[in-house]
Design a protein around this motif. Structure first.
Motif, short mmCIF file in Angstrom:
data_model
loop_
_atom_site.label_atom_id
_atom_site.label_comp_id
_atom_site.label_asym_id
_atom_site.label_seq_id
_atom_site.Cartn_x
_atom_site.Cartn_y
_atom_site.Cartn_z
N VAL A 61 18.10 -0.21 6.94
CA VAL A 61 16.79 0.12 6.35
C VAL A 61 16.79 -0.22 4.87
O VAL A 61 15.86 -0.86 4.36
CB VAL A 61 16.46 1.61 6.57
N GLU A 62 17.84 0.20 4.17
CA GLU A 62 17.94 -0.01 2.72
C GLU A 62 17.92 -1.50 2.37
O GLU A 62 17.32 -1.90 1.36
CB GLU A 62 19.22 0.65 2.21
N ARG A 63 18.57 -2.30 3.21
CA ARG A 63 18.61 -3.75 2.99
C ARG A 63 17.20 -4.34 2.92
O ARG A 63 16.89 -5.16 2.04
CB ARG A 63 19.41 -4.39 4.13
N ARG A 64 16.33 -3.90 3.83
CA ARG A 64 14.96 -4.42 3.85
C ARG A 64 14.14 -3.82 2.72
O ARG A 64 13.30 -4.50 2.12
CB ARG A 64 14.31 -4.13 5.20
N VAL A 65 14.35 -2.54 2.42
CA VAL A 65 13.60 -1.90 1.34
C VAL A 65 13.88 -2.59 0.01
O VAL A 65 12.97 -2.81 -0.80
CB VAL A 65 13.96 -0.40 1.27
N LYS A 66 15.12 -2.99 -0.23
CA LYS A 66 15.46 -3.68 -1.48
C LYS A 66 14.72 -5.01 -1.59
O LYS A 66 14.29 -5.41 -2.68
CB LYS A 66 16.97 -3.90 -1.55
N ILE A 67 14.57 -5.71 -0.46
CA ILE A 67 13.81 -6.96 -0.48
C ILE A 67 12.35 -6.69 -0.83
O ILE A 67 11.75 -7.40 -1.65
CB ILE A 67 13.92 -7.67 0.89
N LEU A 68 11.77 -5.64 -0.23
CA LEU A 68 10.38 -5.29 -0.54
C LEU A 68 10.23 -4.93 -2.01
O LEU A 68 9.22 -5.28 -2.65
CB LEU A 68 9.93 -4.13 0.35
N GLU A 69 11.20 -4.21 -2.55
CA GLU A 69 11.15 -3.88 -3.98
C GLU A 69 11.17 -5.13 -4.85
O GLU A 69 10.41 -5.25 -5.81
CB GLU A 69 12.34 -2.98 -4.34
N GLU A 70 12.01 -6.08 -4.48
CA GLU A 70 12.09 -7.33 -5.25
C GLU A 70 10.83 -8.16 -5.10
O GLU A 70 10.53 -8.99 -5.96
CB GLU A 70 13.33 -8.12 -4.83
N GLU A 71 10.09 -7.91 -4.01
CA GLU A 71 8.82 -8.61 -3.84
C GLU A 71 7.69 -7.94 -4.61
O GLU A 71 6.58 -8.49 -4.68
CB GLU A 71 8.47 -8.68 -2.35
N GLY A 72 7.96 -6.74 -5.13
CA GLY A 72 6.96 -6.08 -5.96
C GLY A 72 6.45 -4.75 -5.46
O GLY A 72 5.67 -4.08 -6.15
N VAL A 73 6.86 -4.31 -4.26
CA VAL A 73 6.44 -3.01 -3.74
C VAL A 73 7.16 -1.92 -4.53
O VAL A 73 8.38 -1.98 -4.75
CB VAL A 73 6.74 -2.87 -2.24
N MET A 74 6.43 -0.89 -4.97
CA MET A 74 7.01 0.23 -5.69
C MET A 74 7.17 1.43 -4.75
O MET A 74 6.24 1.78 -4.03
CB MET A 74 6.13 0.61 -6.89
N PHE A 75 8.34 2.04 -4.76
CA PHE A 75 8.63 3.18 -3.91
C PHE A 75 8.86 4.42 -4.76
O PHE A 75 9.60 4.37 -5.75
CB PHE A 75 9.87 2.92 -3.05
N LYS A 76 8.24 5.52 -4.36
CA LYS A 76 8.44 6.79 -5.03
C LYS A 76 8.88 7.83 -4.01
O LYS A 76 8.05 8.34 -3.24
CB LYS A 76 7.16 7.23 -5.75
N ALA A 77 10.19 8.12 -4.00
CA ALA A 77 10.74 9.13 -3.09
C ALA A 77 10.63 10.50 -3.74
O ALA A 77 10.34 10.64 -4.93
CB ALA A 77 12.19 8.78 -2.77
N ASN A 78 10.87 11.54 -2.93
CA ASN A 78 10.80 12.93 -3.40
C ASN A 78 9.42 13.28 -3.96
O ASN A 78 9.30 14.11 -4.87
CB ASN A 78 11.87 13.21 -4.46
N VAL A 79 8.40 12.63 -3.45
CA VAL A 79 7.02 12.93 -3.86
C VAL A 79 6.20 13.25 -2.62
O VAL A 79 5.97 12.38 -1.78
CB VAL A 79 6.39 11.75 -4.63
N GLU A 80 5.78 14.50 -2.52
CA GLU A 80 4.98 14.91 -1.36
C GLU A 80 3.51 15.00 -1.76
O GLU A 80 3.15 15.81 -2.63
CB GLU A 80 5.47 16.25 -0.81
#
Length: 496
Positions: A206-225
């Protein structure tokens, strides 16, 4: 196809797996990559049928599902694999599926149930070929970030980072929008991360794909409900559009005497705590619900119940029993009620059940079992579980009734009970804050194919809209909802 007679010349082979007993000693994935010559032969079994139902991706009301929900171009990439054109096969695969590394591991493969070869022989090994195509792509370095050439200036908030949320984010980012994904857990992935044991879908995948999405410009904010850390209404003010992919995470309970006893847990609480502890400390923090040395009862015959078995075996449970309230399915499909090309409703032994059989000597399942009460010890801990067998019948209107069978009462020792009887729908906090309309099933009201909720600029996709379903359906809805969100923002959309 390059080998029209391949299905007559080669027998079906699937991805090899490590021995069920040996693999229970670790939390590592147990798939073994197949040699390329074997895979090319498996691709050759695709028979160039006139109508490839495998890629149909539809449902028949009251009957079931047909083919691949994301409309994978299966015959095309089977043929490319047969010819050794792996990179081209990967390009075809990514045209329709953002995350074949997920579906290649955890999808039940409705495509194979609709394979034309399966009418009279074993289906083409579609899932195995898909898994190998994407893993070959990562090994060869073909899967790299592809950020959009330009930005639209529009912003989208995606709430939830499960398969629907990730697929939607990937597509919206591809369209040039600035996408922020909010996840209430400490890691991205939703139930891909915390709802599926690491042995089936490792977090690094999962992390492998998430890192690619981040490098493509998607921003992720964890621990935010959303609804707790940030008011849902604030998203409406801060973003041009909001896409809800929050899943259907309210667990269904078992309302019987003794339910309040200690040692009775929802399956997702058990699975989430286990994976979180595993990833944080390799279980050294002891911050999880342990099955070690316990008589474990899993109530529920579905995939989540099997995941509880997979986990409990590795903890070192004393015994494991899985209750299924339904009859054991037949060994072959019922040609009258469940004909091809519908997804075959047949008896299967899943990986977790094979492991339990290897460790404890028998299949862990007991069928037509209904729990009547839990009994505890003097300290309030569950110690036994009472059941009775039931017969399930359907009336002329299709309504289901379950009738207890006298004389089948039984008492089971139980130190840990895991409730895996499904989910009742999405949690209400965001729904109430945004005043969203809901259906009779308590899911968010948003028409299939449109995904627009009752509130302008707010869309919904995945389990919170359709109810509990498969990862592949979540990816499908995330992609489609992204297209409709793009259309809302721009007036038209080029997204598939």
């Amino acid at each position: 196809m390059g080998k029209p007679t391949g299905f007559m010349e080669y027998k079906r082979e699937t991805t090899k797996k490590r021995d069920p007993f040996e693999r229970t000693k670790s939390w590592q994935e147990f798939h073994i990559l197949m040699p390329e010559p074997v895979l090319r032969q498996q691709g050759a079994r695709c028979m160039d049928c006139g109508v490839p139902f495998c890629q149909t991706g539809t449902t028949m009301d009251g009957s079931g599902e047909i083919g691949c929900p994301v409309y994978n171009l299966i015959p095309e990439w089977n043929d490319l694999v047969y010819h050794g054109k792996w990179k081209e096969a990967l390009e075809r695969l990514h045209k329709t599926n953002n995350f074949p590394e997920f579906t290649g591991r955890v999808c039940p493969a409705p495509c194979e149930g609709s394979c034309t070869v399966a009418i009279s022989d074993e289906a083409v090994s579609i899932k195995s070929i898909e898994f190998h195509i994407v893993e070959r792509g990562f090994q060869e370095g073909w899967i790299v970030p592809q950020p959009p050439a330009k930005r639209t200036g529009k912003t989208v908030a995606v709430v939830g980072s499960g398969p629907a949320g990730l697929a939607a984010a990937a597509q919206l980012n591809k369209a040039g929008h600035t996408v922020t994904v909010f996840e209430r857990e400490d890691r991205i992935g939703g139930l891909l991360t915390y709802g599926i044991p690491d042995v089936k879908l490792a977090y690094h995948v999962v992390e492998r794909r998430v890192k690619i999405l981040e490098e493509e410009g998607v921003m992720f904010k964890a621990n935010v409900e959303i609804g707790k850390d940030i008011p849902a209404a604030q998203l409406k003010n801060d973003f041009d559009a909001v896409l809800l992919c929050t899943g259907a995470t309210k667990p269904r309970d078992v309302e019987v005497e003794g339910r309040e006893l200690k040692g009775i847990h929802f399956a997702m609480d058990f699975l989430t705590a286990n994976t979180k502890s595993l990833l944080n400390s390799n279980h050294q923090d002891n911050n999880y619900i342990s099955a070690e040395g316990k008589n474990v009862i899993v109530i529920g015959g579905g995939d989540t119940g099997v995941d509880c078995i997979t986990t409990s075996v590795r903890h070192g449970a004393k015994s494991i029993t899985q209750f299924d309230i339904n009859k054991q399915k037949p060994g072959v499909r019922d040609e009258e009620k469940n004909p091809w090309p519908l997804f075959p409703i047949v008896h299967q032994v899943e990986d977790g059940q094979k492991e339990a059989q290897a460790v404890y000597g028998s299949d862990p399942r007991s069928y037509q079992v209904s729990t009547t009460k839990f009994v505890g010890d003097e300290h309030g801990n569950v110690k036994e579980l009472h059941t009775i067998d039931v017969e399930t019948k359907f009336d002329e209107n299709g309504r289901k009734t379950r009738t207890p069978i006298p004389g089948t009462e039984k008492v089971w020792p139980a130190d840990l009970v895991l409730l895996a009887v499904g989910f009742t729908g999405p949690e209400e906090r965001i729904i109430e804050e945004l005043s969203l309309a809901t259906t009779a099933r308590q899911t968010i009201e948003a028409a299939y194919g449109k995904y627009a909720t009752s509130v302008d600029g707010v869309f919904a996709a995945g389990d919170n809209r359709r109810g509990q379903s498969l990862v592949v359906w979540a990816i499908h809805e995330g992609r489609e909802a992204a297209r409709e969100c793009d259309r809302y923002l721009m007036g038209s959309s080029n997204l598939p």
